[in-house]
Design an enzyme around this catalytic site. Structure first.
Site, PDB file in Angstrom:
ATOM      1  N   GLY A  10       0.824  -1.124   0.087  1.00  0.00           N
ATOM      2  CA  GLY A  10       0.026   0.030   0.110  1.00  0.00           C
ATOM      3  C   GLY A  10       0.915   1.320   0.089  1.00  0.00           C
ATOM      4  O   GLY A  10       2.103   1.154  -0.053  1.00  0.00           O
ATOM      5  N   ASN A  35      -6.414  -3.068  -1.457  1.00  0.00           N
ATOM      6  CA  ASN A  35      -6.269  -1.865  -1.678  1.00  0.00           C
ATOM      7  C   ASN A  35      -5.164  -1.367  -2.286  1.00  0.00           C
ATOM      8  O   ASN A  35      -4.623  -0.162  -2.050  1.00  0.00           O
ATOM      9  CB  ASN A  35      -6.792  -0.861  -0.456  1.00  0.00           C
ATOM     10  N   SER A 124      -3.158   6.045  14.449  1.00  0.00           N
ATOM     11  CA  SER A 124      -3.658   7.260  13.644  1.00  0.00           C
ATOM     12  C   SER A 124      -3.769   8.472  14.603  1.00  0.00           C
ATOM     13  O   SER A 124      -4.331   8.139  15.851  1.00  0.00           O
ATOM     14  CB  SER A 124      -4.758   6.903  12.922  1.00  0.00           C
ATOM     15  N   ALA A 125      -3.774   9.600  14.013  1.00  0.00           N
ATOM     16  CA  ALA A 125      -4.313  10.846  15.160  1.00  0.00           C
ATOM     17  C   ALA A 125      -5.863  10.710  15.308  1.00  0.00           C
ATOM     18  O   ALA A 125      -6.330  11.774  16.006  1.00  0.00           O
ATOM     19  CB  ALA A 125      -3.676  12.136  14.485  1.00  0.00           C
ATOM     20  N   TYR A 150     -14.063   3.608  11.751  1.00  0.00           N
ATOM     21  CA  TYR A 150     -12.485   3.278  11.419  1.00  0.00           C
ATOM     22  C   TYR A 150     -11.725   3.837  12.620  1.00  0.00           C
ATOM     23  O   TYR A 150     -10.871   3.078  13.386  1.00  0.00           O
ATOM     24  CB  TYR A 150     -12.044   4.107  10.396  1.00  0.00           C
ATOM     25  N   LYS A 154      -8.928   1.908  15.447  1.00  0.00           N
ATOM     26  CA  LYS A 154      -7.518   1.923  15.867  1.00  0.00           C
ATOM     27  C   LYS A 154      -7.479   2.139  17.500  1.00  0.00           C
ATOM     28  O   LYS A 154      -6.525   1.818  18.079  1.00  0.00           O
ATOM     29  CB  LYS A 154      -7.066   3.449  15.379  1.00  0.00           C
ATOM     30  N   ARG A 293     -17.144  20.714   6.493  1.00  0.00           N
ATOM     31  CA  ARG A 293     -17.476  19.177   6.157  1.00  0.00           C
ATOM     32  C   ARG A 293     -17.818  18.557   7.594  1.00  0.00           C
ATOM     33  O   ARG A 293     -17.092  18.903   8.631  1.00  0.00           O
ATOM     34  CB  ARG A 293     -16.386  18.427   5.912  1.00  0.00           C
TER      35      ARG A 293
HETATM   36  P1  NAD Z   1      -3.222   1.487   1.803  1.00  0.00           P
HETATM   37  O1  NAD Z   1      -4.709   1.023   1.909  1.00  0.00           O
HETATM   38  O2  NAD Z   1      -2.645   2.095   0.829  1.00  0.00           O
HETATM   39  O3  NAD Z   1      -2.364   0.156   2.664  1.00  0.00           O
HETATM   40  C1  NAD Z   1      -3.004  -0.626   3.433  1.00  0.00           C
HETATM   41  C2  NAD Z   1      -2.575  -2.147   2.734  1.00  0.00           C
HETATM   42  O4  NAD Z   1      -2.988  -3.062   3.569  1.00  0.00           O
HETATM   43  C3  NAD Z   1      -3.146  -2.379   1.271  1.00  0.00           C
HETATM   44  O5  NAD Z   1      -2.169  -2.610   0.608  1.00  0.00           O
HETATM   45  C4  NAD Z   1      -4.236  -3.380   1.475  1.00  0.00           C
HETATM   46  O6  NAD Z   1      -4.261  -4.222   0.124  1.00  0.00           O
HETATM   47  C5  NAD Z   1      -3.572  -4.109   2.465  1.00  0.00           C
HETATM   48  N1  NAD Z   1      -4.729  -4.849   3.223  1.00  0.00           N
HETATM   49  C6  NAD Z   1      -5.914  -4.372   3.686  1.00  0.00           C
HETATM   50  N2  NAD Z   1      -6.657  -5.232   4.744  1.00  0.00           N
HETATM   51  C7  NAD Z   1      -5.862  -6.327   4.459  1.00  0.00           C
HETATM   52  C8  NAD Z   1      -5.733  -7.672   5.293  1.00  0.00           C
HETATM   53  N3  NAD Z   1      -7.019  -8.184   5.958  1.00  0.00           N
HETATM   54  N4  NAD Z   1      -4.606  -8.557   5.103  1.00  0.00           N
HETATM   55  C9  NAD Z   1      -3.848  -8.022   4.300  1.00  0.00           C
HETATM   56  N5  NAD Z   1      -3.652  -7.084   3.600  1.00  0.00           N
HETATM   57  C10 NAD Z   1      -4.629  -5.885   3.939  1.00  0.00           C
HETATM   58  O7  NAD Z   1      -3.295   2.486   3.304  1.00  0.00           O
HETATM   59  P2  NAD Z   1      -2.088   3.384   3.811  1.00  0.00           P
HETATM   60  O8  NAD Z   1      -2.565   4.763   3.597  1.00  0.00           O
HETATM   61  O9  NAD Z   1      -0.874   2.765   3.187  1.00  0.00           O
HETATM   62  O10 NAD Z   1      -2.053   3.217   5.459  1.00  0.00           O
HETATM   63  C11 NAD Z   1      -1.585   2.292   6.160  1.00  0.00           C
HETATM   64  C12 NAD Z   1      -1.739   1.895   7.498  1.00  0.00           C
HETATM   65  O11 NAD Z   1      -1.631   3.442   8.089  1.00  0.00           O
HETATM   66  C13 NAD Z   1      -3.150   1.724   7.787  1.00  0.00           C
HETATM   67  O12 NAD Z   1      -3.537   0.830   8.877  1.00  0.00           O
HETATM   68  C14 NAD Z   1      -3.992   3.111   7.816  1.00  0.00           C
HETATM   69  O13 NAD Z   1      -5.211   2.896   8.795  1.00  0.00           O
HETATM   70  C15 NAD Z   1      -2.801   3.741   8.736  1.00  0.00           C
HETATM   71  N6  NAD Z   1      -2.960   5.254   8.665  1.00  0.00           N
HETATM   72  C16 NAD Z   1      -2.968   5.694   7.245  1.00  0.00           C
HETATM   73  C17 NAD Z   1      -3.170   7.091   7.141  1.00  0.00           C
HETATM   74  C18 NAD Z   1      -3.580   7.827   5.942  1.00  0.00           C
HETATM   75  O14 NAD Z   1      -3.785   8.916   5.998  1.00  0.00           O
HETATM   76  N7  NAD Z   1      -2.954   7.341   4.926  1.00  0.00           N
HETATM   77  C19 NAD Z   1      -3.240   8.159   8.202  1.00  0.00           C
HETATM   78  C20 NAD Z   1      -3.182   7.392   9.605  1.00  0.00           C
HETATM   79  C21 NAD Z   1      -2.854   5.959   9.682  1.00  0.00           C
HETATM   80  C1  WQD Z   2      -7.709  17.730   5.492  1.00  0.00           C
HETATM   81  C2  WQD Z   2      -8.471  18.980   5.477  1.00  0.00           C
HETATM   82  C3  WQD Z   2     -10.580  19.190   5.160  1.00  0.00           C
HETATM   83  C4  WQD Z   2     -10.895  17.362   1.053  1.00  0.00           C
HETATM   84  C5  WQD Z   2      -8.217  12.012   7.838  1.00  0.00           C
HETATM   85  C6  WQD Z   2      -8.548  10.920   8.522  1.00  0.00           C
HETATM   86  C7  WQD Z   2      -7.351  10.532   9.844  1.00  0.00           C
HETATM   87  C8  WQD Z   2      -6.189  10.257   8.876  1.00  0.00           C
HETATM   88  C9  WQD Z   2      -6.061  11.275   7.876  1.00  0.00           C
HETATM   89  C10 WQD Z   2      -6.089   7.840   8.974  1.00  0.00           C
HETATM   90  C11 WQD Z   2      -9.578  19.070   6.291  1.00  0.00           C
HETATM   91  C12 WQD Z   2     -10.015  19.532   4.013  1.00  0.00           C
HETATM   92  C13 WQD Z   2     -10.391  17.824   2.289  1.00  0.00           C
HETATM   93  C14 WQD Z   2     -11.552  18.423   0.068  1.00  0.00           C
HETATM   94  C15 WQD Z   2     -11.336  20.068   1.830  1.00  0.00           C
HETATM   95  N1  WQD Z   2      -6.345   8.907   8.063  1.00  0.00           N
HETATM   96  N2  WQD Z   2     -10.587  19.159   2.908  1.00  0.00           N
HETATM   97  N3  WQD Z   2     -11.638  19.611   0.479  1.00  0.00           N
HETATM   98  O1  WQD Z   2      -9.795  14.646   7.600  1.00  0.00           O
HETATM   99  O2  WQD Z   2      -7.523  15.569   8.630  1.00  0.00           O
HETATM  100  O3  WQD Z   2      -7.899  13.208   8.401  1.00  0.00           O
HETATM  101  O4  WQD Z   2      -7.034  11.692   7.085  1.00  0.00           O
HETATM  102  O5  WQD Z   2      -6.048   7.611   9.852  1.00  0.00           O
HETATM  103  O6  WQD Z   2      -8.088   9.654  10.434  1.00  0.00           O
HETATM  104  O7  WQD Z   2      -9.786  11.536   9.305  1.00  0.00           O
HETATM  105  O8  WQD Z   2      -7.962  14.515   6.270  1.00  0.00           O
HETATM  106  O9  WQD Z   2      -7.342  15.148   4.065  1.00  0.00           O
HETATM  107  O10 WQD Z   2      -9.701  14.423   4.468  1.00  0.00           O
HETATM  108  O11 WQD Z   2      -8.684  16.671   5.381  1.00  0.00           O
HETATM  109  O12 WQD Z   2     -11.181  21.194   2.098  1.00  0.00           O
HETATM  110  O13 WQD Z   2     -11.965  17.881  -0.790  1.00  0.00           O
HETATM  111  O14 WQD Z   2      -8.638  19.100   4.167  1.00  0.00           O
HETATM  112  O15 WQD Z   2     -11.792  19.649   5.539  1.00  0.00           O
HETATM  113  O16 WQD Z   2      -9.559  20.305   7.095  1.00  0.00           O
HETATM  114  P1  WQD Z   2      -8.416  14.913   7.884  1.00  0.00           P
HETATM  115  P2  WQD Z   2      -8.330  15.199   4.917  1.00  0.00           P
END
Ligand code: NAD
Ligand code: WQD
Length: 340
Positions: A10, A35, A124-125, A150, A154, A293
């Site tokens: 991912g 994904n 995650s935050a 979600y 976490k 939002r």
């Molecule tokens: P992503 O979806 O790109 O990567 C996740 C990967 O996990 C994918 O490759 C998917 O195919 C795989 N996957 C999902 N379920 C699975 C399962 N049951 N078994 C094996 N593989 C599985 O997401 P990412 O952005 O790389 O996020 C990675 C991690 O970080 C996630 O746990 C996500 O919740 C966390 N996270 C992401 C963000 C963000 O904004 N991207 C922020 C905070 C935390």
């Molecule tokens: C960022 C800012 C929107 C889209 C999310 C998850 C969080 C973490 C990170 C996984 C906000 C604004 C967005 C748009 C906009 N993921 N925005 N127009 O909501 O801070 O965090 O991703 O763990 O858990 O909640 O991120 O990128 O959606 O938004 O104005 O079309 O951009 O209002 O202020 P967010 P985001």
């Protein structure tokens, strides 16, 4: 170290594989590709000159996890695998609980049965919920709350890991709380490739810039912030990847279960990010202001001092770097990996 990386195909996982190779580690990816695209492994190989072994499978499939851990000895697990879309989790809560919680329980159980106790977990935050402004910047001891299924996954996984580590002193678990990961590898070979219309800001911006979407709507300009738009702690995905490598260096020495923020410590507003992006793009980005939002916090950013103290890690890349690299990736790969 020999590392098992769940979800390594991912977005964050693939960048972490590149950072792990640069640090001299070896790795196996366990990913069900639900994904992600196996094309990300070709890109890892182009950049690193090495290709991780890929086991296509579900972390919740005990026979897959067991036979993998029977067949190879790992020093640590980095656990990225899981579903991550807040809005989708409201529509499909069961799928999120099943995949993220039930899947992780199987992984944890097989890890302990195999004597594998070093774990770096993607938290995650979102576990800080909608933070009270008086708690900004957020320290790891700020109050926790779930504002979506979600986020609940976490928070529960953190609770489960805390309890397991309290009961069994063998565990060494780092709960890495990422703020807003954005950007792409500087080569333009790897980046974020969301399915469908993106919900997150940066992929939405890059898809407007490439012409796949018409214009960005900025959600709200009446927040109590310096320019009225929301403030977030954006972190370059390569800084985040390097944060995992820094965490790996310490995981075996840090007993119990330790939460650590991975953020820059700097708040950037939506309008400021758009301005940075326009600099990278060299032309205005079509955008307009719309209503807030629902559920968005006015501001959310980290106190990043624990990561520096424990791992000697801090971010090196700023918002301009994030925008330059995100645009470089999107412009070189208009349809992403295009093979999912
Ligand atoms: P992503 O979806 O790109 O990567 C996740 C990967 O996990 C994918 O490759 C998917 O195919 C795989 N996957 C999902 N379920 C699975 C399962 N049951 N078994 C094996 N593989 C599985 O997401 P990412 O952005 O790389 O996020 C990675 C991690 O970080 C996630 O746990 C996500 O919740 C966390 N996270 C992401 C963000 C963000 O904004 N991207 C922020 C905070 C935390
Ligand atoms: C960022 C800012 C929107 C889209 C999310 C998850 C969080 C973490 C990170 C996984 C906000 C604004 C967005 C748009 C906009 N993921 N925005 N127009 O909501 O801070 O965090 O991703 O763990 O858990 O909640 O991120 O990128 O959606 O938004 O104005 O079309 O951009 O209002 O202020 P967010 P985001």
């Amino acid at each position: 170290m020999n590392i098992l990386i769940t979800g390594g195909a991912g977005y964050i996982g693939s960048h972490t594989c590149v950072a792990a190779y640069a640090a001299g580690h070896t790795m196996t990816i366990l990913d069900d590709l639900s994904n992600s695209s196996p094309e990300s492994l070709n890109r890892i190989e182009t950049i690193s000159g090495k290709r991780p072994r890929l086991v296509v499978g579900d972390i919740g499939d005990r026979s897959v996890v067991r036979s993998l851990l029977d067949s190879e000895t790992f020093d640590a697990v980095i656990h990225f695998a899981g579903f991550k879309a807040v809005g989708e989790s409201v529509a499909k809560p069961w799928e999120y609980y099943q995949n993220n919680i039930a899947g992780t329980l199987v992984l944890l159980d097989e890890m302990r049965k195999h004597g594998l106790y070093n774990l770096v977990f993607s938290s995650s935050a979102t576990v800080y919920g909608n933070p009270d402004p008086k708690n900004l910047p957020l320290r790891e001891d700020a109050p926790l709350a779930a504002v979506s299924p979600y986020g609940q996954t976490k928070l529960w996984l953190e609770d489960i890991m805390r309890a397991m580590a309290a009961a069994d002193p063998n565990w060494h678990i780092l709960l890495l709380r990422y703020f807003n990961p954005v950007g792409a590898h500087e080569s333009g070979l790897m980046g974020e490739d969301p399915n469908g219309i993106p919900n997150n800001l940066m992929p939405y911006i890059t898809q407007v810039a490439i012409g796949r979407l018409k214009e960005l709507t900025i959600f709200g300009n009446d927040y109590p912030t310096r320019d009225g738009t929301c403030i977030r702690d954006y972190i370059h995905v390569c800084d985040l990847a390097e944060g995992h490598i820094a965490a790996l260096r310490r995981v075996a020495e840090l007993p119990g279960c330790t939460p650590v923020n991975l953020g820059s410590g700097n708040g950037v507003s939506v309008a400021e990010l758009v301005t940075s992006f326009e600099k990278a793009l060299g032309r205005p980005l079509p955008h307009r202001y719309g209503p807030r939002r629902p559920g968005d916090a006015a501001a959310c950013y980290a106190d990043a001092s624990r990561a520096l103290e424990l791992f000697g890690w801090k971010t090196k890349r700023n918002a301009d770097d994030m925008c330059r690299d995100a645009w470089n990736w999107q412009s070189k790969n208009p349809q992403g990996y295009h093979t999912k």
